[in-house]
Design a protein around this motif. Structure first.
Motif, PDB file in Angstrom:
ATOM      1  N   VAL A   1      -5.419  33.303 -14.146  1.00 23.34           N
ATOM      2  CA  VAL A   1      -5.530  32.655 -15.290  1.00 23.34           C
ATOM      3  C   VAL A   1      -4.567  32.968 -16.405  1.00 23.34           C
ATOM      4  O   VAL A   1      -3.731  32.698 -17.107  1.00 23.34           O
ATOM      5  CB  VAL A   1      -6.911  32.468 -15.775  1.00 23.34           C
TER       6      VAL A   1
ATOM      7  N   GLN B   1       5.849  21.030  -2.263  1.00 23.39           N
ATOM      8  CA  GLN B   1       5.838  20.630  -0.729  1.00 23.39           C
ATOM      9  C   GLN B   1       5.947  18.925  -1.014  1.00 23.39           C
ATOM     10  O   GLN B   1       6.481  18.088  -0.295  1.00 23.39           O
ATOM     11  CB  GLN B   1       4.947  21.173   0.130  1.00 23.39           C
TER      12      GLN B   1
ATOM     13  N   SER C   1       1.079  22.303  -1.331  1.00 28.18           N
ATOM     14  CA  SER C   1       1.569  22.382  -2.869  1.00 28.18           C
ATOM     15  C   SER C   1       2.446  21.037  -3.463  1.00 28.18           C
ATOM     16  O   SER C   1       2.638  20.502  -2.833  1.00 28.18           O
ATOM     17  CB  SER C   1       2.406  23.730  -2.968  1.00 28.18           C
TER      18      SER C   1
ATOM     19  N   GLU D   1       3.019  25.598 -12.426  1.00 30.35           N
ATOM     20  CA  GLU D   1       2.064  26.327 -11.268  1.00 30.35           C
ATOM     21  C   GLU D   1       2.940  27.444 -10.946  1.00 30.35           C
ATOM     22  O   GLU D   1       4.277  27.579 -10.945  1.00 30.35           O
ATOM     23  CB  GLU D   1       1.929  25.608 -10.092  1.00 30.35           C
TER      24      GLU D   1
ATOM     25  N   ARG E   1      -4.999  20.775  -3.404  1.00 25.58           N
ATOM     26  CA  ARG E   1      -4.037  21.935  -3.190  1.00 25.58           C
ATOM     27  C   ARG E   1      -4.008  22.398  -1.835  1.00 25.58           C
ATOM     28  O   ARG E   1      -4.134  23.238  -1.381  1.00 25.58           O
ATOM     29  CB  ARG E   1      -4.619  23.341  -3.723  1.00 25.58           C
TER      30      ARG E   1
ATOM     31  N   SER F   1      -7.176  27.442  -8.525  1.00 20.03           N
ATOM     32  CA  SER F   1      -6.306  27.256  -7.488  1.00 20.03           C
ATOM     33  C   SER F   1      -5.174  26.030  -7.993  1.00 20.03           C
ATOM     34  O   SER F   1      -4.099  25.718  -7.382  1.00 20.03           O
ATOM     35  CB  SER F   1      -6.794  26.665  -6.281  1.00 20.03           C
ATOM     36  N   SER F   2      -5.612  25.222  -8.917  1.00 16.40           N
ATOM     37  CA  SER F   2      -4.748  24.254  -9.440  1.00 16.40           C
ATOM     38  C   SER F   2      -3.716  24.846 -10.181  1.00 16.40           C
ATOM     39  O   SER F   2      -2.984  24.097 -10.496  1.00 16.40           O
ATOM     40  CB  SER F   2      -5.392  23.363  -9.937  1.00 16.40           C
ATOM     41  N   LEU F   3      -3.755  25.853 -10.551  1.00 17.56           N
ATOM     42  CA  LEU F   3      -2.619  26.827 -11.463  1.00 17.56           C
ATOM     43  C   LEU F   3      -1.718  27.250 -10.311  1.00 17.56           C
ATOM     44  O   LEU F   3      -0.620  27.675 -10.762  1.00 17.56           O
ATOM     45  CB  LEU F   3      -3.329  27.949 -12.153  1.00 17.56           C
ATOM     46  N   LEU F   4      -2.074  27.077  -9.130  1.00 11.61           N
ATOM     47  CA  LEU F   4      -0.862  27.679  -7.950  1.00 11.61           C
ATOM     48  C   LEU F   4      -0.228  26.684  -7.273  1.00 11.61           C
ATOM     49  O   LEU F   4      -0.774  25.793  -7.085  1.00 11.61           O
ATOM     50  CB  LEU F   4      -1.885  28.595  -7.058  1.00 11.61           C
ATOM     51  N   CYS F   5       0.896  27.047  -6.714  1.00 16.03           N
ATOM     52  CA  CYS F   5       1.448  26.170  -5.799  1.00 16.03           C
ATOM     53  C   CYS F   5       1.916  27.015  -4.512  1.00 16.03           C
ATOM     54  O   CYS F   5       2.677  27.643  -4.369  1.00 16.03           O
ATOM     55  CB  CYS F   5       3.114  25.827  -6.629  1.00 16.03           C
ATOM     56  N   ILE F   6       0.932  26.730  -3.686  1.00  8.29           N
ATOM     57  CA  ILE F   6       0.832  27.326  -2.716  1.00  8.29           C
ATOM     58  C   ILE F   6       1.500  26.805  -1.266  1.00  8.29           C
ATOM     59  O   ILE F   6       1.329  25.822  -0.902  1.00  8.29           O
ATOM     60  CB  ILE F   6      -0.776  27.500  -2.040  1.00  8.29           C
ATOM     61  N   GLU F   7       2.207  27.706  -0.559  1.00  4.29           N
ATOM     62  CA  GLU F   7       2.887  27.324   0.563  1.00  4.29           C
ATOM     63  C   GLU F   7       2.457  28.313   1.583  1.00  4.29           C
ATOM     64  O   GLU F   7       2.170  29.534   1.421  1.00  4.29           O
ATOM     65  CB  GLU F   7       4.536  27.441   0.092  1.00  4.29           C
TER      66      GLU F   7
END
Lengths: 674, 436
Positions: free
Chosen positions: A236, B278, B275, A99, B272, A269-275
């Motif tokens: 993408v 996390q 993450s 990700e 999501r 959004s599943s390609l991202l690792c969002i914090e």
């Protein structure tokens, strides 16, 4: 430079080279506007130095406020970076999909402040983490092609900066030659990191600040304004290559992080690792700024209640922008030094005293004209009055003393204000406001102890419990000890005495035997008559009940605080010479900061004569500086004819139309642009 | 008994290929027979479609890579967002293919004409949907590439949508259409179990996958996503075994341990909300989930005072019919007949139909009447409207006409506006026509 056009439009004026050479423009304009030329040079210099001081101070405060956020971000970058360099052989790493590490940075709706935040963020990153940072704005990226162009342009430019070759050269390399694709970016990244690795030791100094194989940080400044398609495509594309170079995204979000879900479908959004990272709320931010800039004796200029109210209202009602608030404050500084000839004395005390000695006669007259000074003169004995009004030297002496008094007043005012705030901020329902700025405004407005709110706060304070009271007193002691005021030793002594008394009371309580309370007796009685009787007795006894020691002490404390307030928190406009250090023309400020274009347009268009006058002013100003004709009341016939013709043309084009009300000529001008 | 058979390739390679593409044997054999042998002319274009992660890209990649004899170029159309980039990308890859000695600089190639001239072999276009948005000649020309270049070339288009959506109205060469059906739950089980961690037995992992699918199959059939989730949660599953509390065969105990955890994962990581990193950290620290709030927990937006009222006014203007304004915002609106006021067809339908555009003046008029104290139409108010537009809380509708004032729509939801209205003590429901 004139434009003759009936239609609305933009006109480009190239700056003429002649104008650039005039470097003293600001100082010149500063002098030009003021009615008399009293000390304008000095005032200008003072104003400039104060401005500079305020600017550096606010910048420092903001840096401190952002520090926490930036630290969190850097540690996030570090984590995701170490994840990138992780061994790829491990089973979980192989199976997990890669990700893109993404920081969602929620900054609040005050969009105007974001620029500053992003600038300092990229500075911090540039200094500690990576040279490869790209800042993208939605208006530059209507399509994925533009986005890639912008991205490559910024990244490759920064690598050239590292090489310290001239930027100008780069401009000549046409960007369209560069293939704007991810492959180009990856090749560039490989070559750039390789080069920094093999650099000579002399150059190593610059690269050592950065991490090994520094991440490429792409910042989207205004996430909300990006189109879905551009963002999706970018995510993408870059997710295809995330294994090849360390990419980190930062989304600048103004509203709420939910926007990510509404902009990006799940497959993206599943390609991202969002914090998530949240900046300090802008209201807290403002409180800090007010606390550190306005509620100190650091700056000689002060704001009056009305002015402060205007600035705070604009902040709370309109924009939430701390930058605008600071700009408003800076405007106050300029306006004050510009319009008030006596503002020359608005500087640190020592300097001000020196300047008093060199005041001209005119300036002395200015002092005599100040309302607060007149009041002061009237309160003096008659010989003194004559001396003050006729002899400049005795006036100067008095002014020096008064300035000193004013300084002492401020030195005492702020710590006592903070002490009072300690009390009022913990009362239920906050009769005097929760924030110290509200209390400050209330104190500036008029004698705070005469207001109803103050009365009810005192009443509430008389009901505080002991532990609260003790902690408040301790806080007050802390505030007073750490403040530079000279008269506080006595107050601190007194407060400490209160504290020891409370301490003693506590000990006394523990020693005292518990007597049978009347309530307990009450439980025994079952007869209705007896019950009634005892209840009545109880009531009687309560009415005439003596106050306990604690209650006495509490009254004493509250009364003492009250006396402090009455002594130290006198409104500033009761002080002599307050006009010198207080900026109080709120109307000017309101005019500048809260303009009303519609009202202006309406009045202008309602009255054809003023419309004509405005037209002739504009036309003559545009045609040249031979402004003698404009000053006369009579409008030139030619201009009159031009006006009539222009109006009828505008009417034909549909920009304006007659209102048919009475004789006036109301227009429906294109208000749409507002 | 091998399923794949082809005279042109050695059986060992085919066997290897078969093990790499589970559950897609029939499609692969179909493709192989279309490709034919080296000297045979193959079908000019093939169109492959199927749902997300039904193995189109993966199968094509492994197929072409395993069978060494097939020279090919693999291009992602999302990445090459202009036709020029696309064609150049193909050419560059071809160059690298044919001659490592001649490392010429990339050939500039702007039009398809140049491309045909320069084109020297199979070609796979992934995410072919994007082709539709490029110049009109690209798609038909790709479909007839064999004819145009006079070479043995096959163009394979991969897409998630059906061919009917592609067909240009001017007509074109029809490709051979191949459908990749979704993986069934059995397929998923088989594929996911194949890649088990070396420390544990295949059976143990297979049991885990079974539980995982039991939870997630209802909401997610995306193979990649499932694989990701499997990797994320496996360590938790192993925990009792590592701590020696359970044996590998203790399926029931393991299930009890993992099931609530997976359900939690479905509500958080899968959406999501938090993450994956996390999530992993939480797993390590055994922390409570409450520590990290999901993204949607931060839905609250703080706005300046007048911005709140502007937004409320915009919402009212968007969802109330114009003729009702008089009733809501005039103090002495006179008698309005209830039957006349309530038109049946308008009732409750406004919120279903979505926001309607309204002019600036109506917005301001409503604003003035809902704010208690007087508001002057200052420049700040107007700039607030603009900033609401940049925040995407309002949107401008058809702003090509300079003469008419701009028209806006309010794009926030009812819940959002109610939360906003609550902060300023404004009972918005009382002012909405739909809720009367």
């Amino acid at each position: 430079m004139s434009t003759r056009s009936l239609s609305k439009g933009c006109f480009v004026f190239k700056p003429s080279p002649k104008k650039r050479k005039v470097s003293r423009t600001t100082a010149y304009y500063f002098r030009e506007g003021s009615s008399d030329l009293e000390d304008s040079e000095l005032r200008f210099a003072t104003c400039q130095s104060l401005q500079k001081q305020v600017k550096s101070e606010t910048e420092q405060i903001e840096e401190e406020l952002n520090e926490q956020l930036f630290d969190n971000l850097v540690s996030f970058l570090r984590r995701s970076h170490s994840a990138f360099q992780e061994k790829k052989t491990e089973w979980t790493c192989r199976t997990k999909s890669r990700e893109i590490p993404t920081a969602a940075l929620v900054l609040g709706v005050n969009v105007t402040d974001h620029d500053f935040t992003f600038r300092s963020l990229s500075e911090v990153l540039q200094n500690n983490v990576t040279p490869y940072i790209a800042l993208l704005e939605a208006k530059d990226c209507p399509g994925i092609k533009n986005l890639m162009q912008k991205l490559l342009g910024q990244l490759m430019n920064c690598c050239i900066d590292v090489d310290s070759s001239e930027e100008e050269d780069y401009e000549h390399v046409s960007r369209s030659r560069v293939r704007c694709s991810m492959t180009t970016l990856i090749n560039w990244y490989e070559s750039a990191t390789k080069r920094t690795d093999s650099e000579t030791p002399g150059k190593k100094r610059t690269s050592s600040r950065h991490w090994q194989s520094p991440p490429v940080v792409v910042i989207f400044k205004d996430m909300e304004s990006f189109t879905t398609k551009v963002l999706q495509d970018f995510v993408v594309i870059s997710s295809q290559h995330i294994g090849e170079f360390p990419l980190v995204l930062i989304f600048g979000i103004a509203t709420s992080p939910m926007i990510i879900h509404s902009l990006l479908p799940h497959s993206v959004s599943s390609l991202l690792c969002i914090e998530l990272f949240q900046s300090l709320s802008c209201k807290d931010h403002l409180s800090t700024i007010i606390d550190k800039i306005l509620l100190t004796t650091q700056f000689p200029l002060k704001l009056s209640e009305k002015v402060l109210q205007v600035l705070i209202n604009i902040f709370l009602y309109h924009d939430f922008s701390v930058q605008n608030f600071i700009k408003g404050f800076q405007l106050c500084i300029v306006e004050h030094f510009h319009s008030n000839p006596l503002s020359v004395l608005c500087c640190q005390l020592e300097e001000a005293k020196r300047r008093v000695n060199s005041l001209s006669h005119n300036q002395c007259e200015n002092v005599r004209r100040l309302p607060s000074f007149r009041r002061y003169v009237e309160s003096q004995v008659s010989e003194k009055q004559i001396a003050l009004l006729t002899v400049d030297s005795s006036l100067k002496e008095a002014v020096q003393k008064l300035l000193e008094d004013l300084n002492v007043y401020h030195e005492n005012y702020f710590p006592i204000l903070r002490c009072l705030h300690v009390f009022t901020s913990s009362l239920p329902k906050y009769p005097l406001g929760k924030q110290i700025r509200e209390l400050h405004c209330a104190c500036l407005e008029n004698r705070v102890w005469e207001t109803e709110e103050y009365e009810s706060s005192l009443q509430l304070a008389r009901m505080l419990n002991k532990s609260d009271l003790v902690t408040m007193l301790q806080k007050c002691v802390e505030i007073l000890v750490s403040s530079p005021g000279r008269e506080f030793d006595e107050i601190v002594e007194k407060l400490k005495e209160f504290l020891t008394q409370f301490q003693k009371l506590e000990e006394a309580y523990q020693e005292r035997d518990e007597s049978i309370s009347p309530q307990k007796e009450l439980q025994k009685k079952t007869n209705l008559y007896h019950l009634q009787k005892t209840l009545l007795e109880l009531k009687e006894s309560r009415r005439s009940k003596k106050l306990t020691k604690f209650e006495m002490l509490r009254f004493e404390v509250v009364d003492y605080i009250d006396s402090l307030v009455r002594h130290y928190l006198v409104p500033a406009d009761h002080k002599t010479l307050h006009e010198i250090v207080y900026f109080n023309t709120a109307s000017v400020l309101r005019e500048h900061l809260n303009a009303a274009p519609r009202i202006a347009l309406h009045t202008a268009l309602n009255n054809p004569y003023s419309y004509l006058k405005a037209f002739s002013t504009v036309v003559t100003a545009a045609e040249g500086p031979t402004a003698d004709a404009a000053s006369s009341d009579q409008v030139d016939d030619v201009i009159h004819a031009r006006f009539i013709r222009a109006v009828s043309e505008l009417e034909l084009l549909g920009f304006i139309k007659p209102s048919k009300q009475k004789t006036d000529h109301v227009a429906r001008l294109t208000w749409g642009g507002c | 008994m091998p399923i794949l058979e082809h005279p042109a390739y050695p059986p060992a390679t085919l066997l290897c290929l078969e093990s790499l593409v589970p559950c897609r044997e029939s499609q692969v054999s179909m493709l192989l027979s279309i490709f034919g042998e080296r000297q045979q002319l193959s079908f000019p274009s093939i169109f492959i479609y199927g749902h997300t992660s039904s193995g189109k890209t993966y199968v094509m990649k492994t197929l072409l890579n395993t069978l060494q004899q097939l020279p090919h170029v693999f291009v992602n159309c999302v990445e090459c967002f202009t036709s020029r980039l696309l064609l150049e990308e193909i050419l560059i890859q071809l160059q690298n293919h044919s001659s490592e000695t001649r490392r010429a600089s990339p050939v500039p190639c702007d039009t398809f004409n140049d491309f045909v001239r320069l084109f020297k072999q199979a070609l796979v276009l992934d995410r072919a949907e994007q082709l539709r948005e490029m110049e009109a000649n690209i798609l038909p020309a790709f479909l007839r590439l064999q004819e145009l270049t006079d070479r043995n070339v096959t163009v394979i288009l991969l897409s998630e949508i059906v061919w009917e959506m592609f067909r240009p109205n001017t007509g074109c060469f029809e490709p051979f259409i191949l459908y990749f059906p979704d993986y069934s739950i059995g397929h998923l089980q088989k594929i996911l179990s194949q890649n088990h961690p070396p420390e544990y037995s295949a059976d143990f992992y297979s049991a885990y996958i079974n539980i995982l699918l039991g939870v997630f199959y209802m909401v997610c059939r995306d193979l990649k996503e499932l694989q990701h989730l499997a990797a994320l949660n496996f360590s938790k599953y192993c925990e009792p075994v590592v701590r020696k509390e359970a044996k590998e065969r203790d399926t029931r105990k393991l299930w009890k341990n993992i099931e609530p955890h997976l359900k939690k994962a479905m509500q958080t990581v899968y959406l999501r909300e938090i993450s994956s990193s996390q999530w992993e950290r939480l797993q390590c620290e055994e922390g409570e989930l409450g520590q990290i709030k999901g993204l949607s927990a931060h839905a609250h937006v703080e706005l300046p005072y007048y911005s709140k009222f502007l937004l409320i006014a915009a919402y009212l203007a968007s969802y109330n019919p114009v003729r009702t304004d008089k009733r809501f915002f005039l103090k002495h609106h006179g008698k309005i007949k209830k039957t006349n006021f309530m038109k049946k067809h308008e009732k409750t339908s406004n919120h279903l139909l979505g926001p309607k555009p309204f002019p600036l003046d109506r917005l301001l008029a409503i604003l003035y009447s809902i704010v208690d104290n007087r508001v002057a139409p200052t420049a700040n108010i107007f700039s607030q409207i603009t900033s609401l537009v940049t925040l995407q809380l309002l949107s401008v509708v058809g702003n090509n006409d300079q003469l008419d004032g701009p028209r806006y729509k309010c794009t926030v939801s009812l819940d959002f506006i109610r939360a906003i209205a609550r902060t300023v003590n404004f009972d918005i429901i009382k002012y909405l026509y739909d809720f009367l």
